[in-house]
Write an enzyme that holds these catalytic residues in place. Structure first.
Site, mmCIF file in Angstrom:
data_model
loop_
_atom_site.group_PDB
_atom_site.id
_atom_site.type_symbol
_atom_site.label_atom_id
_atom_site.label_comp_id
_atom_site.label_asym_id
_atom_site.label_seq_id
_atom_site.Cartn_x
_atom_site.Cartn_y
_atom_site.Cartn_z
ATOM 1 N N GLY A 176 0.764 -1.243 0.000
ATOM 2 C CA GLY A 176 0.000 0.000 0.000
ATOM 3 C C GLY A 176 0.791 1.288 0.000
ATOM 4 O O GLY A 176 0.215 2.363 0.106
ATOM 5 N N TRP A 215 2.466 2.915 -2.365
ATOM 6 C CA TRP A 215 2.189 3.826 -3.482
ATOM 7 C C TRP A 215 0.817 4.479 -3.311
ATOM 8 O O TRP A 215 0.638 5.652 -3.640
ATOM 9 C CB TRP A 215 2.270 3.077 -4.814
ATOM 10 N N ASP A 233 -5.212 -5.512 -5.753
ATOM 11 C CA ASP A 233 -4.157 -6.504 -5.568
ATOM 12 C C ASP A 233 -4.782 -7.857 -5.268
ATOM 13 O O ASP A 233 -5.893 -7.935 -4.731
ATOM 14 C CB ASP A 233 -3.210 -6.114 -4.428
ATOM 15 N N ASP A 291 -7.819 -10.307 -8.987
ATOM 16 C CA ASP A 291 -7.005 -10.212 -10.193
ATOM 17 C C ASP A 291 -7.659 -9.191 -11.127
ATOM 18 O O ASP A 291 -8.765 -9.420 -11.617
ATOM 19 C CB ASP A 291 -6.921 -11.590 -10.857
ATOM 20 N N ASP A 313 3.277 -1.091 -9.887
ATOM 21 C CA ASP A 313 4.568 -1.525 -9.344
ATOM 22 C C ASP A 313 4.577 -3.053 -9.231
ATOM 23 O O ASP A 313 5.275 -3.621 -8.409
ATOM 24 C CB ASP A 313 4.800 -0.874 -7.975
ATOM 25 N N LYS A 325 6.375 -0.567 -13.714
ATOM 26 C CA LYS A 325 7.666 -1.209 -13.487
ATOM 27 C C LYS A 325 7.892 -2.276 -14.543
ATOM 28 O O LYS A 325 7.013 -3.090 -14.818
ATOM 29 C CB LYS A 325 7.728 -1.850 -12.095
#
EC number: 2.1.1.166
Length: 205
Positions: free
Chosen positions: A60, A62, A79, A95, A120, A160
């Site tokens: 958490g 970010w 998540d 998902d 990320d 990322k």
């Protein structure tokens, strides 16, 4: 024995890490917060009133940054793993590539577009380089697909990506959707890590 030594070395490095210590002192859940903070300080992505989606949000950090910098806006975090509640963050567990999760997010957005999509995400590492790289690129592609379908025109995307097989192809794919695409390697990203962040701004819609 080798794995035990490696684990102990990682723990020692982690405990002594300046960003880990700073995160504890400043109330962030992970050192990763400083990666986003550095990117945002440089590129000014997050502003008050914005709607932000944080993909792969656990634990958490970010989302914590987004809530602080987008005061009066909305932050949605997704998540597979559960996260402890964060004031101002709408969390959806599941998902995000599944219809159920996307439907729940779409309902929460109420028809509005997203200003910034953050990702990320990283795969669970198997230690097999080609497999891990392929999984990393797949997650980045899913995040890009989400951004393309939910960003407002002019919006921004941070993802990322691990440098390796498929990286250049993915970067070129992302470039097609944004007026500018930059590569960022924040100081909080460990030097030995192949991770970099692609920053797309000016989403073409």
């Amino acid at each position: 024995m080798k794995r035990t030594k490696t684990s102990k070395a990682w723990m020692m490095e982690h405990v002594n890490d300046a960003y880990v210590q700073r995160a504890k002192a400043e109330g962030y859940r992970a050192r990763a917060a400083y990666k986003l903070l550095e990117i945002d300080d440089r590129d000014h992505l997050l502003r008050p009133g914005m709607t932000v989606v944080d993909l792969g949000a656990a634990p958490g950090s970010w989302s914590q940054v987004a809530v602080k910098r987008c005061a009066g806006g909305r932050v949605f975090a997704l998540d597979l793993l559960a996260i402890e509640p964060i004031t101002g963050v709408d969390f959806i567990q599941g998902d995000f590539s599944e219809d159920r999760v996307l439907d729940e997010l779409t309902a929460g957005l109420g028809g509005s577009r997203v200003d910034v999509v953050l990702s990320d995400m990283a795969p669970n590492m198997s230690g097999i380089e080609l497999t891990d790289q392929a999984r990393s690129i797949h997650l980045a592609e899913l995040a890009l697909d989400f951004a393309v379908n939910h960003l407002r025109e002019g919006g921004a995307f941070v993802v990322k990506v691990f440098q390796g097989a498929g990286f250049m192809e993915f970067r070129e794919e992302a470039r097609q959707h944004f007026r500018t695409l930059a590569v960022r390697k924040p100081k909080a990203s460990r030097d030995r890590s192949p991770e970099v962040y692609l920053l797309g701004t000016g989403f073409k819609g």
